[in-house]
Design a protein around this motif. Structure first.
Motif, PDB file in Angstrom:
ATOM      1  N   ILE A  96       6.340   6.275   5.851  1.00 42.34           N
ATOM      2  CA  ILE A  96       6.639   5.273   4.834  1.00 42.34           C
ATOM      3  C   ILE A  96       6.826   5.999   3.511  1.00 42.34           C
ATOM      4  CG2 ILE A  96       5.802   3.228   3.617  1.00 42.34           C
ATOM      5  CD1 ILE A  96       3.927   2.794   6.111  1.00 42.34           C
ATOM      6  N   TYR A  97       7.942   5.726   2.843  1.00 44.10           N
ATOM      7  CA  TYR A  97       8.204   6.284   1.521  1.00 44.10           C
ATOM      8  C   TYR A  97       8.148   5.127   0.531  1.00 44.10           C
ATOM      9  CZ  TYR A  97      10.675   8.276  -2.469  1.00 44.10           C
ATOM     10  OH  TYR A  97      11.014   8.700  -3.725  1.00 44.10           O
ATOM     11  N   VAL A  98       7.266   5.231  -0.465  1.00 49.03           N
ATOM     12  CA  VAL A  98       7.117   4.158  -1.444  1.00 49.03           C
ATOM     13  C   VAL A  98       8.204   4.289  -2.511  1.00 49.03           C
ATOM     14  CG1 VAL A  98       5.587   3.056  -3.119  1.00 49.03           C
ATOM     15  CG2 VAL A  98       4.627   4.077  -1.032  1.00 49.03           C
ATOM     16  N   ARG A 106      -5.024   0.356   4.850  1.00 50.11           N
ATOM     17  CA  ARG A 106      -6.330   0.348   5.507  1.00 50.11           C
ATOM     18  C   ARG A 106      -6.074   0.669   6.970  1.00 50.11           C
ATOM     19  NH1 ARG A 106     -10.807  -0.844   3.012  1.00 50.11           N
ATOM     20  NH2 ARG A 106     -10.730  -1.951   1.040  1.00 50.11           N
ATOM     21  N   TRP A 107      -6.958   1.466   7.571  1.00 51.72           N
ATOM     22  CA  TRP A 107      -6.775   1.814   8.981  1.00 51.72           C
ATOM     23  C   TRP A 107      -8.118   2.090   9.631  1.00 51.72           C
ATOM     24  CZ3 TRP A 107      -6.152   5.211   5.011  1.00 51.72           C
ATOM     25  CH2 TRP A 107      -6.789   6.439   5.097  1.00 51.72           C
ATOM     26  N   GLY A 108      -8.092   2.133  10.958  1.00 48.53           N
ATOM     27  CA  GLY A 108      -9.297   2.363  11.756  1.00 48.53           C
ATOM     28  C   GLY A 108      -9.555   1.159  12.644  1.00 48.53           C
ATOM     29  N   ASP A 109     -10.518   1.290  13.553  1.00 53.61           N
ATOM     30  CA  ASP A 109     -10.830   0.205  14.480  1.00 53.61           C
ATOM     31  C   ASP A 109     -11.223  -1.073  13.764  1.00 53.61           C
ATOM     32  OD1 ASP A 109     -10.239   1.642  16.783  1.00 53.61           O
ATOM     33  OD2 ASP A 109     -12.249   2.527  16.840  1.00 53.61           O
ATOM     34  N   ARG A 110     -11.902  -0.950  12.616  1.00 54.38           N
ATOM     35  CA  ARG A 110     -12.291  -2.109  11.807  1.00 54.38           C
ATOM     36  C   ARG A 110     -11.687  -2.005  10.406  1.00 54.38           C
ATOM     37  NH1 ARG A 110     -13.681  -5.967  14.842  1.00 54.38           N
ATOM     38  NH2 ARG A 110     -14.807  -6.943  13.179  1.00 54.38           N
ATOM     39  N   LEU A 111     -10.621  -1.219  10.266  1.00 53.56           N
ATOM     40  CA  LEU A 111      -9.946  -0.997   8.975  1.00 53.56           C
ATOM     41  C   LEU A 111     -10.917  -0.468   7.920  1.00 53.56           C
ATOM     42  CD1 LEU A 111      -7.607  -4.099   8.847  1.00 53.56           C
ATOM     43  CD2 LEU A 111      -7.152  -1.834   9.777  1.00 53.56           C
ATOM     44  N   GLU A 112     -11.783   0.454   8.358  1.00 54.89           N
ATOM     45  CA  GLU A 112     -12.841   0.959   7.488  1.00 54.89           C
ATOM     46  C   GLU A 112     -12.386   2.065   6.528  1.00 54.89           C
ATOM     47  OE1 GLU A 112     -13.483   2.860  11.646  1.00 54.89           O
ATOM     48  OE2 GLU A 112     -12.654   1.034  10.802  1.00 54.89           O
ATOM     49  N   TYR A 113     -11.156   2.572   6.699  1.00 55.78           N
ATOM     50  CA  TYR A 113     -10.652   3.647   5.835  1.00 55.78           C
ATOM     51  C   TYR A 113      -9.564   3.102   4.919  1.00 55.78           C
ATOM     52  CZ  TYR A 113     -12.945   6.109   9.612  1.00 55.78           C
ATOM     53  OH  TYR A 113     -13.858   6.519  10.548  1.00 55.78           O
ATOM     54  N   VAL A 114      -9.441   3.686   3.720  1.00 55.76           N
ATOM     55  CA  VAL A 114      -8.460   3.190   2.759  1.00 55.76           C
ATOM     56  C   VAL A 114      -7.859   4.354   1.963  1.00 55.76           C
ATOM     57  CG1 VAL A 114     -10.172   2.764   0.925  1.00 55.76           C
ATOM     58  CG2 VAL A 114      -8.037   1.454   0.971  1.00 55.76           C
ATOM     59  N   ALA A 115      -6.579   4.217   1.635  1.00 58.26           N
ATOM     60  CA  ALA A 115      -5.892   5.168   0.754  1.00 58.26           C
ATOM     61  C   ALA A 115      -4.787   4.401   0.041  1.00 58.26           C
ATOM     62  CB  ALA A 115      -5.300   6.327   1.555  1.00 58.26           C
ATOM     63  N   GLU A 116      -4.380   4.899  -1.137  1.00 57.20           N
ATOM     64  CA  GLU A 116      -3.304   4.253  -1.894  1.00 57.20           C
ATOM     65  C   GLU A 116      -2.170   5.234  -2.135  1.00 57.20           C
ATOM     66  OE1 GLU A 116      -4.338   1.956  -5.308  1.00 57.20           O
ATOM     67  OE2 GLU A 116      -5.729   0.701  -4.162  1.00 57.20           O
ATOM     68  N   ALA A 117      -0.972   4.685  -2.334  1.00 57.65           N
ATOM     69  CA  ALA A 117       0.229   5.496  -2.581  1.00 57.65           C
ATOM     70  C   ALA A 117       1.113   4.751  -3.564  1.00 57.65           C
ATOM     71  CB  ALA A 117       0.984   5.737  -1.275  1.00 57.65           C
TER      72      ALA A 117
END
Length: 180
Positions: A96-98, A106-117
């Protein structure tokens, strides 16, 4: 430079076919006329592609449009303060190119990880990773270019994951999504 006839799916009778000679045969003067470079104008993208609640995807490059065999590319738009449903893309890798706006992933089995772009940033999503795209801005749309490692836009929506941030109800109004 734009040859608008070339971006239509039926511009070549057999998308993906290669009528030009291979090997030692001498190529004709029009060898690459219909199987060469293709320009897909930004206002002629195809919304007839896999969708995820909360986002609007449009295909530019795929098998049906240009005969692509190992890649899919298009755009995605997420309205201000909106979130997609949780999903993954099977065995496909995604980039994905912003273009504009602020993306929160958000990602992971329970969306426990986060990053911004932000604009100019690239995001890589490996195969099978459950994720949720979020427009981190409350007043600016998020626009991105999306490229996948196969010619199909595989989307597997995952309704039974309790996301950290609940998807918003967003009503897309376009030729496919009518106002409720």
């Amino acid at each position: 430079m734009h040859d608008h006839d070339q971006d239509q799916p039926d511009a070549h009778p057999h998308p993906g076919a290669h009528p030009h000679p291979h090997g030692s045969e001498a190529p004709g003067p029009d060898r690459w006329k219909h199987d060469g470079v293709r320009v897909i104008p930004g206002d002629r993208l195809d919304a007839n592609t896999a969708q995820t609640p909360g986002m609007y995807r449009q295909a530019a490059i795929n098998a049906a449009r240009v005969g692509a065999q190992r890649i899919w590319a298009g755009t995605v738009a997420i309205q201000p303060d909106a979130k997609t449903g949780v999903h993954h893309h099977g065995a496909l890798e995604s980039v994905i190119y912003v273009v504009s706006g602020r993306a929160r992933m958000r990602w992971g089995d329970r969306l426990e990880y986060v990053a911004e772009a932000g604009p100019g940033d690239f995001i890589f999503v490996p195969p099978y990773v459950p994720h949720q795209e979020i427009n981190a801005s409350t007043d600016e749309p998020l626009h991105c270019v999306l490229v996948r490692s196969d010619n199909e836009a595989v989307v597997v929506n995952i309704p039974d994951v309790e996301p950290v941030e609940k998807p918003e109800t967003v009503h897309w109004v376009d030729p496919i999504h009518k106002a409720p």
